[in-house]
Design a protein around this motif. Structure first.
Motif, PDB file in Angstrom:
ATOM      1  N   LEU A 263       0.804  -1.222   0.000  1.00  0.00           N
ATOM      2  CA  LEU A 263       0.000   0.000   0.000  1.00  0.00           C
ATOM      3  C   LEU A 263       0.838   1.274   0.000  1.00  0.00           C
ATOM      4  O   LEU A 263       0.420   2.293  -0.528  1.00  0.00           O
ATOM      5  CB  LEU A 263      -0.946   0.006   1.206  1.00  0.00           C
ATOM      6  N   ASN A 264       2.015   1.230   0.577  1.00  0.00           N
ATOM      7  CA  ASN A 264       2.833   2.438   0.661  1.00  0.00           C
ATOM      8  C   ASN A 264       4.062   2.399  -0.230  1.00  0.00           C
ATOM      9  O   ASN A 264       5.002   3.165  -0.048  1.00  0.00           O
ATOM     10  CB  ASN A 264       3.254   2.688   2.120  1.00  0.00           C
ATOM     11  N   ALA A 265       4.050   1.493  -1.206  1.00  0.00           N
ATOM     12  CA  ALA A 265       5.185   1.385  -2.124  1.00  0.00           C
ATOM     13  C   ALA A 265       5.091   2.442  -3.217  1.00  0.00           C
ATOM     14  O   ALA A 265       4.000   2.864  -3.598  1.00  0.00           O
ATOM     15  CB  ALA A 265       5.230  -0.015  -2.735  1.00  0.00           C
ATOM     16  N   ASP A 266       6.247   2.863  -3.711  1.00  0.00           N
ATOM     17  CA  ASP A 266       6.289   3.839  -4.798  1.00  0.00           C
ATOM     18  C   ASP A 266       6.271   3.129  -6.143  1.00  0.00           C
ATOM     19  O   ASP A 266       6.668   1.970  -6.264  1.00  0.00           O
ATOM     20  CB  ASP A 266       7.561   4.693  -4.697  1.00  0.00           C
ATOM     21  N   CYS A 267       5.815   3.857  -7.168  1.00  0.00           N
ATOM     22  CA  CYS A 267       5.873   3.399  -8.568  1.00  0.00           C
ATOM     23  C   CYS A 267       5.071   2.134  -8.833  1.00  0.00           C
ATOM     24  O   CYS A 267       5.416   1.346  -9.707  1.00  0.00           O
ATOM     25  CB  CYS A 267       7.323   3.186  -9.014  1.00  0.00           C
ATOM     26  N   GLU A 268       4.035   1.904  -8.058  1.00  0.00           N
ATOM     27  CA  GLU A 268       3.138   0.810  -8.381  1.00  0.00           C
ATOM     28  C   GLU A 268       1.711   1.226  -8.033  1.00  0.00           C
ATOM     29  O   GLU A 268       1.492   2.072  -7.172  1.00  0.00           O
ATOM     30  CB  GLU A 268       3.518  -0.488  -7.659  1.00  0.00           C
ATOM     31  N   LEU A 290       5.570   5.203 -17.925  1.00  0.00           N
ATOM     32  CA  LEU A 290       6.572   6.086 -18.525  1.00  0.00           C
ATOM     33  C   LEU A 290       7.715   6.349 -17.547  1.00  0.00           C
ATOM     34  O   LEU A 290       8.895   6.308 -17.919  1.00  0.00           O
ATOM     35  CB  LEU A 290       5.939   7.421 -18.921  1.00  0.00           C
ATOM     36  N   ILE A 291       7.380   6.644 -16.295  1.00  0.00           N
ATOM     37  CA  ILE A 291       8.399   6.934 -15.284  1.00  0.00           C
ATOM     38  C   ILE A 291       9.373   5.778 -15.149  1.00  0.00           C
ATOM     39  O   ILE A 291      10.591   5.961 -15.124  1.00  0.00           O
ATOM     40  CB  ILE A 291       7.738   7.234 -13.923  1.00  0.00           C
ATOM     41  N   VAL A 292       8.835   4.564 -15.099  1.00  0.00           N
ATOM     42  CA  VAL A 292       9.672   3.381 -14.880  1.00  0.00           C
ATOM     43  C   VAL A 292      10.449   3.006 -16.137  1.00  0.00           C
ATOM     44  O   VAL A 292      11.658   2.787 -16.107  1.00  0.00           O
ATOM     45  CB  VAL A 292       8.804   2.205 -14.397  1.00  0.00           C
ATOM     46  N   ASN A 293       9.743   2.927 -17.264  1.00  0.00           N
ATOM     47  CA  ASN A 293      10.394   2.455 -18.488  1.00  0.00           C
ATOM     48  C   ASN A 293      11.434   3.431 -19.019  1.00  0.00           C
ATOM     49  O   ASN A 293      12.415   3.015 -19.656  1.00  0.00           O
ATOM     50  CB  ASN A 293       9.340   2.192 -19.571  1.00  0.00           C
ATOM     51  N   LEU A 294      11.234   4.720 -18.785  1.00  0.00           N
ATOM     52  CA  LEU A 294      12.194   5.725 -19.260  1.00  0.00           C
ATOM     53  C   LEU A 294      13.119   6.219 -18.145  1.00  0.00           C
ATOM     54  O   LEU A 294      13.904   7.146 -18.360  1.00  0.00           O
ATOM     55  CB  LEU A 294      11.439   6.917 -19.865  1.00  0.00           C
ATOM     56  N   ASP A 297      12.427   8.805 -13.034  1.00  0.00           N
ATOM     57  CA  ASP A 297      12.624   9.057 -11.613  1.00  0.00           C
ATOM     58  C   ASP A 297      14.104   9.291 -11.270  1.00  0.00           C
ATOM     59  O   ASP A 297      14.427   9.777 -10.193  1.00  0.00           O
ATOM     60  CB  ASP A 297      12.067   7.908 -10.769  1.00  0.00           C
ATOM     61  N   LYS A 298      14.995   8.958 -12.216  1.00  0.00           N
ATOM     62  CA  LYS A 298      16.428   9.142 -11.963  1.00  0.00           C
ATOM     63  C   LYS A 298      17.069  10.116 -12.958  1.00  0.00           C
ATOM     64  O   LYS A 298      18.265  10.367 -12.892  1.00  0.00           O
ATOM     65  CB  LYS A 298      17.143   7.790 -12.066  1.00  0.00           C
ATOM     66  N   LYS A 299      16.281  10.638 -13.866  1.00  0.00           N
ATOM     67  CA  LYS A 299      16.843  11.391 -14.991  1.00  0.00           C
ATOM     68  C   LYS A 299      17.246  12.810 -14.644  1.00  0.00           C
ATOM     69  O   LYS A 299      18.198  13.358 -15.206  1.00  0.00           O
ATOM     70  CB  LYS A 299      15.829  11.416 -16.139  1.00  0.00           C
ATOM     71  N   ILE A 303      16.030  16.261  -7.944  1.00  0.00           N
ATOM     72  CA  ILE A 303      14.579  16.133  -7.803  1.00  0.00           C
ATOM     73  C   ILE A 303      14.173  14.720  -8.185  1.00  0.00           C
ATOM     74  O   ILE A 303      14.820  14.067  -9.028  1.00  0.00           O
ATOM     75  CB  ILE A 303      13.834  17.165  -8.679  1.00  0.00           C
ATOM     76  N   THR A 304      13.115  14.235  -7.567  1.00  0.00           N
ATOM     77  CA  THR A 304      12.586  12.908  -7.872  1.00  0.00           C
ATOM     78  C   THR A 304      11.250  13.060  -8.589  1.00  0.00           C
ATOM     79  O   THR A 304      10.410  13.853  -8.184  1.00  0.00           O
ATOM     80  CB  THR A 304      12.376  12.093  -6.581  1.00  0.00           C
ATOM     81  N   VAL A 305      11.057  12.286  -9.665  1.00  0.00           N
ATOM     82  CA  VAL A 305       9.801  12.291 -10.415  1.00  0.00           C
ATOM     83  C   VAL A 305       9.043  11.011 -10.107  1.00  0.00           C
ATOM     84  O   VAL A 305       9.596   9.911 -10.205  1.00  0.00           O
ATOM     85  CB  VAL A 305      10.060  12.395 -11.934  1.00  0.00           C
TER      86      VAL A 305
END
Length: 826
Positions: A263-268, A290-294, A297-299, A303-305
């Protein structure tokens, strides 16, 4: 063996080595073994959390390799020992070219020299051979046994990891057992150290994980020995970290079925009920992928996306709720209050109520309950802002009250389909209300606690096509609107800061009007009110605060500047005395965070992947704590198509010079030719009074309703900003109040400059439905309305403020979306 080796390179394969020289027996035994493995694999697949992992698990089912001699068996073993799940061997088979009655025993002894503890089955047609086996870990199978199939089943479940993992103490006595991976992870955190050591030295963990297709975890822990760690505590911590890392990595960017631990995990995204995700749900899922495949979040540096923590109730629950509570009978009810009360009396399904109870027990931050209907936010059927969204503080001490608040919000989102304004909107599109189905998005609200309030540093909307570009900018450069606090200020067309992401230092706001156009208040969640009545509407939990409050909270750093009256300039420092104006200079000018870069890239990706211009909603938390490695966060909230019509319509110079031009605007929105309108409803600027705009709203709604009964469209003309919820900026109409208007004309006011309301839900509906929206700035040299001609048209009805007139023949409306021009001919 080539195919199997290729699979191992991809990390999917698990190998069962069978040594059997009796092909006739093998042809009987193999189908039995294969059938049982498939049966147990399918059972594990049914427990998986998401569809992709189910497919991977099926691909990872064991591959069976056959050897007919000792030498062949050793060759296969050397090639695949890292992927070996078990060995099933006859005791008697060829060794060095001769039949050897103890070849199976010799083979297992040779394998054991590598200290590889794998399950072993030794088979024989001679029951006496059982006496030759001194190792209790080896399973003996009598080939002629009538219970051969049952023995195979028990071996696969107990020894190959297809069953529960049984945690044992150092004597082998059962302590407890785990049925799923998540249970395994939880139990591992609390089992006695002696049990941890018992299983670690025997490679039981890796064997059970391999059977479940958890190859990455198994491959990490299999080579490790207990002696590699300084203590049992270090071993446990290492194992738990590996499990968490792999689990989160596996689920990133995916929609997974409900489980409390996620429930509190990111990106899912958690799926609470099956069925369609709806418009918003699909948009959020798209952004997450998009965030995960590209690797977005690290680009970007510093800042974190990400997306907010999100759970979605599929449309299946809506069907169940409507049917079981007999709510379709309200389809013709005219009372919104009666509809809301009936929906609140309804009961959600037991399955969903259980999951919501678990959710509310584990989620302790404010949450938004958003509509996500089948048609909402789609390209051809715009429904932005038509249905309800409720913001819940989620902070009552009594969990049962928090659960009721969440359930009530869901029911009222369902009820919003039947609200008067929504039904009128659906009917204007020639759709039937029974065709609509509603999903619900339950989402973390981005923000930070400040005293009794909760809100993000700022929210915004960005669009890849700008219908109102300022000088030097192109429409395809896009536009963004920002506002402190919750996004309500932007999407409802209140004061906000506009700029072009590709040219961030060129503001779309006019410097001469900063003092009047700058944001003066903002929306936040009032966390002091933890017991509220959602029947009051979507604003029941919200509060509007002055910008001064945000400064007291320390939020204006990097966001606000000061207007220096004495020197007639803007100072980018809050240490200077003077009125605060919202410029976002610390971000756009001094690049505190790479906002422009993020928006430009997201718009480009969104437009390319969706094939049309897009609109993206977002929120930003600027909190930065270096010592805790906490970076600012950019949250993607929603993406939707922006423009349904991309055709070109040219307005020539000859057109403008014609005597029969009634309206000409060089600042217009829309792309169409409209030929069937005779009716015009207008309000003269002289009659416009900012203190009477609510009366004006009532008048236009009544006139709109009359034209709706006649099935007629019309042109609407009036001063100020249409659709603004700030009644001092214009008439605060909702789309349902004027939904028969095909062309809307905004006339500039002498007293004040008012920015266009791009980014609002009202404006999005105008864009998506290709409604013509024209602006006639005050005293503009080029744009104009022939008021004398208009006032001489035959009057259908004259009210206190508005006048309804009708031309004898249809007017010709040309909207040039490429160049932002429009013309209406008599």
């Amino acid at each position: 063996m080539k195919n199997v080796r290729n699979d191992t390179n991809r990390g999917f394969v698990r190998v069962i080595l069978i040594i059997e020289d009796n092909i006739q027996y093998y042809s009987i035994f193999l189908p039995l073994l294969y059938t049982e493995i498939m049966k147990q694999t399918k059972r594990l697949v049914s427990e998986e959390l998401n569809d992709l992992n189910k497919n991977l698990l099926m691909r990872a089912r064991p591959k069976i390799l056959l050897a007919q001699s000792y030498e062949e068996a050793m060759e296969i073993y050397e090639n695949y020992k890292d992927y070996l799940l078990c060995v099933i061997s006859d005791i008697k088979f060829p060794h060095n070219g001769e039949l050897d009655g103890e070849a199976g025993l010799k083979l297992i002894n040779e394998i054991r020299k590598d200290k590889i503890d794998i399950p072993v089955v030794l088979q024989s047609s001679d029951i006496e051979n059982k006496k030759k086996i001194n190792d209790e870990s080896i399973t003996f199978v009598y080939k002629q046994s009538k219970t051969l199939l049952k023995q195979l089943e028990q071996f696969i479940i107990r020894k190959l990891g297809f069953g529960d993992f049984i945690f044992r103490d150092k004597s082998g006595k059962e302590i407890t057992r785990a049925h799923t991976m998540l249970e395994f992870e939880k139990i591992l955190a609390g089992i006695p150290y002696e049990s941890l050591v018992y299983h670690s030295v025997r490679n039981h963990f890796s064997a059970w994980l391999i059977a479940r297709g958890e190859i990455p975890i198994a491959m990490k822990i299999k080579p490790l020995k207990f002696d590699d760690f300084s203590s049992e505590s270090q071993l446990r911590d290492y194992l738990l970290n590996i499990f968490k890392e792999i689990r989160l990595q596996k689920n990133r960017g995916k929609i997974i079925n409900f489980d409390v631990s996620n429930l509190n995990a990111d990106c899912e995204i958690i799926r609470l009920k099956m069925g369609s995700l709806g418009g918003k749900g699909r948009g959020i899922a798209f952004l997450n992928s998009l965030i995960v495949n590209l690797d977005l979040d690290k680009k970007f540096e510093d800042i974190t996306v990400r997306i907010p923590k999100t759970s979605i109730i599929g449309t299946e629950e809506y069907d169940i709720f409507m049917e079981q509570n007999n709510l379709y009978e309200l389809i013709s009810c005219d009372s919104d209050e009666k509809i809301m009360k009936r929906f609140l009396k309804g009961v959600l399904s037991p399955e969903l109520r259980y999951k919501l109870d678990q959710l509310i027990s584990n989620v302790h931050y404010p949450i938004a309950v958003r509509s996500s209907s089948l048609f909402e936010d789609s390209q051809s059927q715009p429904f932005a802002g038509v249905y309800a969204t409720y913001m819940l503080p989620n902070n009552h001490k009594n969990k049962k009250i928090r659960l009721k608040q969440l359930e009530d919000a869901i029911k009222l989102v369902y009820a919003s389909v039947f609200m008067k304004s929504a039904r009128q909107y659906i009917e204007s599109l020639d759709y039937k209300i029974e065709e609509e189905k509603m999903g619900v998005v339950i989402q973390e609200i981005v923000g930070t606690h400040h005293d009794n309030y909760y809100y993000p540093h700022f929210s915004g909307v960005t669009e890849s096509y700008n219908f109102y570009p300022t000088k030097g900018l192109k429409p395809e450069d896009g536009v963004a609107s920002l506002a402190i606090g919750l996004g309500k200020s932007v999407v409802e067309g209140n004061k906000s800061f506009r700029f072009c992401p590709k040219h961030p230092t060129v503001s779309s706001s006019m410097q001469d009007n900063f003092s009047s156009s700058s944001q003066v208040d903002f929306y936040a969640i009032d966390t002091s009110k933890n017991d509220f009545d959602l029947m009051r509407g979507e604003d029941a939990t919200l509060v509007k605060l002055p910008i001064k409050t945000a400064e007291e909270h320390g939020v204006l750093d990097h966001i606000a500047s000061v207007w220096d009256y004495q020197n007639n300039r803007i100072v980018d420092s809050l240490y200077t005395k003077g009125p605060r104006i919202i410029t976002f200079s610390g971000i756009l000018k001094y690049n505190y965070i790479p906002l422009s870069k993020i928006l430009t890239e997201l718009l480009d990706i969104g437009e390319k992947t969706m094939g049309v211009p897009v609109e993206i909603e977002f929120a930003v938390d600027l909190t930065k704590k270096v010592e805790k490695k906490m970076l600012p966060k950019f949250y993607l909230l929603q993406i939707r198509p922006l423009i349904p019509n991309k055709g070109e319509i040219e307005i020539s110079k000859e057109d403008i010079k014609r005597d029969n031009v009634f309206v000409y605007s060089e600042k217009s929105l829309g792309n169409a030719v409209i030929k069937e309108i005779c009716d015009i409803i207008f309000l003269e600027s002289e009659k416009f009074d900012t203190t009477k705009t609510l009366e004006m709203q009532t008048e236009i709604e009544e006139l709109n309703r009359k034209l709706a009964t006649e099935n007629e469209k019309y042109i609407l003309i009036g001063p100020g900003r249409w659709g603004s919820q700030d009644r001092f900026l214009g008439i605060p109409v909702k789309w349902a109040n004027i939904n028969r208007a095909s062309v809307i004309i905004e006339v500039g006011l002498k007293e004040r400059y008012i920015e266009d309301s791009q980014g609002s839900h009202f404006m999005h509906n105008i864009i998506a439905m290709n409604i013509g929206y024209l602006t006639i700035p005050y005293n503009d040299e080029n744009s104009f309305i022939k008021w004398d001609w208009l006032k001489n048209l035959p009057v259908v009805e004259r009210k206190k403020y508005f006048t309804h007139v009708r031309n004898e023949k249809p007017l010709l409306v040309k909207l040039d979306g490429q160049n932002g021009k429009a013309i209406i001919l008599e």
